[in-house]
Design a protein around this motif. Structure first.
Motif, short mmCIF file in Angstrom:
data_model
loop_
_atom_site.label_atom_id
_atom_site.label_comp_id
_atom_site.label_asym_id
_atom_site.label_seq_id
_atom_site.Cartn_x
_atom_site.Cartn_y
_atom_site.Cartn_z
N PRO A 136 0.83 -1.21 0.00
CA PRO A 136 0.00 0.00 0.00
C PRO A 136 0.87 1.26 0.00
CG PRO A 136 -0.69 -1.51 1.74
CD PRO A 136 0.61 -2.02 1.20
N SER A 137 0.36 2.31 -0.62
CA SER A 137 1.10 3.57 -0.61
C SER A 137 0.78 4.35 0.67
CB SER A 137 0.74 4.40 -1.84
OG SER A 137 -0.64 4.66 -1.83
N GLY A 138 1.68 5.26 1.04
CA GLY A 138 1.50 6.05 2.25
C GLY A 138 2.03 5.31 3.47
N VAL A 139 1.66 5.81 4.65
CA VAL A 139 2.12 5.19 5.90
C VAL A 139 1.29 3.92 6.12
CG1 VAL A 139 2.42 5.51 8.38
CG2 VAL A 139 2.62 7.46 6.84
N TYR A 140 1.90 2.77 6.02
CA TYR A 140 1.12 1.55 6.03
C TYR A 140 1.58 0.54 7.08
CZ TYR A 140 4.99 -0.89 3.88
OH TYR A 140 6.21 -1.45 3.65
N LYS A 141 2.65 0.83 7.78
CA LYS A 141 3.23 -0.19 8.65
C LYS A 141 2.92 0.06 10.12
CE LYS A 141 7.57 -2.50 9.70
NZ LYS A 141 7.29 -2.47 11.12
N PHE B 4 -7.35 1.77 4.95
CA PHE B 4 -6.84 1.76 3.58
C PHE B 4 -8.00 1.81 2.61
CE2 PHE B 4 -4.05 -0.46 6.41
CZ PHE B 4 -2.80 0.03 6.12
N ALA B 10 -5.01 0.55 -6.67
CA ALA B 10 -3.99 0.22 -5.66
C ALA B 10 -4.50 0.62 -4.28
CB ALA B 10 -2.69 0.94 -5.96
N LEU B 11 -3.94 -0.02 -3.27
CA LEU B 11 -4.35 0.26 -1.90
C LEU B 11 -3.59 1.47 -1.37
CD1 LEU B 11 -6.41 -1.47 -0.40
CD2 LEU B 11 -4.53 -2.60 0.75
N GLN B 12 -4.33 2.44 -0.86
CA GLN B 12 -3.68 3.65 -0.34
C GLN B 12 -4.03 3.84 1.13
OE1 GLN B 12 -3.65 7.27 -2.83
NE2 GLN B 12 -4.55 8.26 -1.03
N SER B 13 -3.02 4.16 1.93
CA SER B 13 -3.24 4.37 3.35
C SER B 13 -3.97 5.70 3.58
CB SER B 13 -1.88 4.38 4.07
OG SER B 13 -2.04 4.82 5.38
N GLU B 14 -5.07 5.65 4.31
CA GLU B 14 -5.84 6.86 4.61
C GLU B 14 -5.50 7.40 5.99
OE1 GLU B 14 -8.76 8.43 2.83
OE2 GLU B 14 -7.43 7.60 1.31
N LEU B 16 -3.58 6.16 10.04
CA LEU B 16 -3.03 5.19 10.99
C LEU B 16 -3.19 5.84 12.35
CD1 LEU B 16 -1.67 2.39 10.71
CD2 LEU B 16 0.53 3.52 10.81
#
Lengths: 162, 60
Positions: A136-141, B4, B10-14, B16
């Motif tokens: 996934p793109s962006g902050v994902y972890k 997400f 594609a999967l994008q982080s929204e 956290l």
């Protein structure tokens, strides 16, 4: 019946239930008319035990998900592999590799992807047609292990101890 | 807790978002997400905004 604890279960269509267990098997159960369950198939990884470590704890199944379009079951276990089982298979048809640590959970998303989470806190989305892994793109972890994943038609959610 | 979304295939982080307790299980519908914490509480969020709680139980 499983010989050890059941770690996850999922409905596969209208009349089938699938369970996975620490006994290193995935079982398919037919829901029969009087609402009881009949075991129909046992899926295991015995043919992958090329090194003779059949009893290894790494073969314990931790989670699974159903992909309605293809009828495939995706299961995860402690050795970081994702196994794909076809509708009539008793052995894994495909093994998806990309995680570096135990894969703790998996969910179907939009009938196009399965999304998996591991004990390093990483998430990967897998294209169910090609088997390609997409980060996934962006902050994902997450900082620590992912405990749960769930999805609806447009979103995926990950839950962790962090 | 992570959120997400599917954007252009594609999967994008929204988001956290840090929660007060460890998450052990979650279930989502198209409108809400239910989160079970290890402290035995359940919290409910709107599916498009996991930062604002709609409701939270006491310890079960």
């Amino acid at each position: 019946m499983h010989s050890m604890g059941i770690n996850d279960m999922v409905f596969a269509g209208e009349d089938e239930l699938v369970t996975c267990s620490s006994d290193r098997t995935v079982k398919r159960w037919k829901v029969v008319e009087n609402s009881s369950l009949e075991e129909s198939k046992t899926l295991d990884l015995q043919d992958f035990d090329k090194d003779g470590y059949k009893e290894n704890v790494e073969k314990q199944f931790l989670g699974l998900t159903y992909h309605p379009e293809s009828g495939n079951i995706y299961s995860v276990n402690c050795n970081s592999d994702i196994n794909c089982w076809g509708k009539d298979s008793v052995q894994a048809d495909k093994v998806l590799r990309g995680h570096m640590n135990t894969v703790s959970c998996i969910t179907n998303f939009a009938n196009k992807f399965v999304v998996s989470g591991d004990n390093d806190g990483r998430i990967l989305a897998w294209n169910t047609e090609t088997g390609e892994a997409i980060r996934p793109s962006g902050v994902y972890k997450h900082k620590i292990a992912i405990q749960s994943l769930c999805s609806n038609s447009e979103n995926v959610y990950s839950g962790s101890g962090d | 807790m992570g959120h997400f979304k599917l954007v252009d295939g594609a999967l994008q982080s929204e988001a956290l978002v840090k929660k007060g307790s460890s998450i052990t299980q979650m279930v989502a519908t198209d409108s809400v997400v239910y989160v079970l914490y290890t402290d035995k509480t359940i919290e409910m969020f709107k599916s498009d905004n996991i930062e604002t709680s709609i409701n939270k139980t006491d310890k079960l």
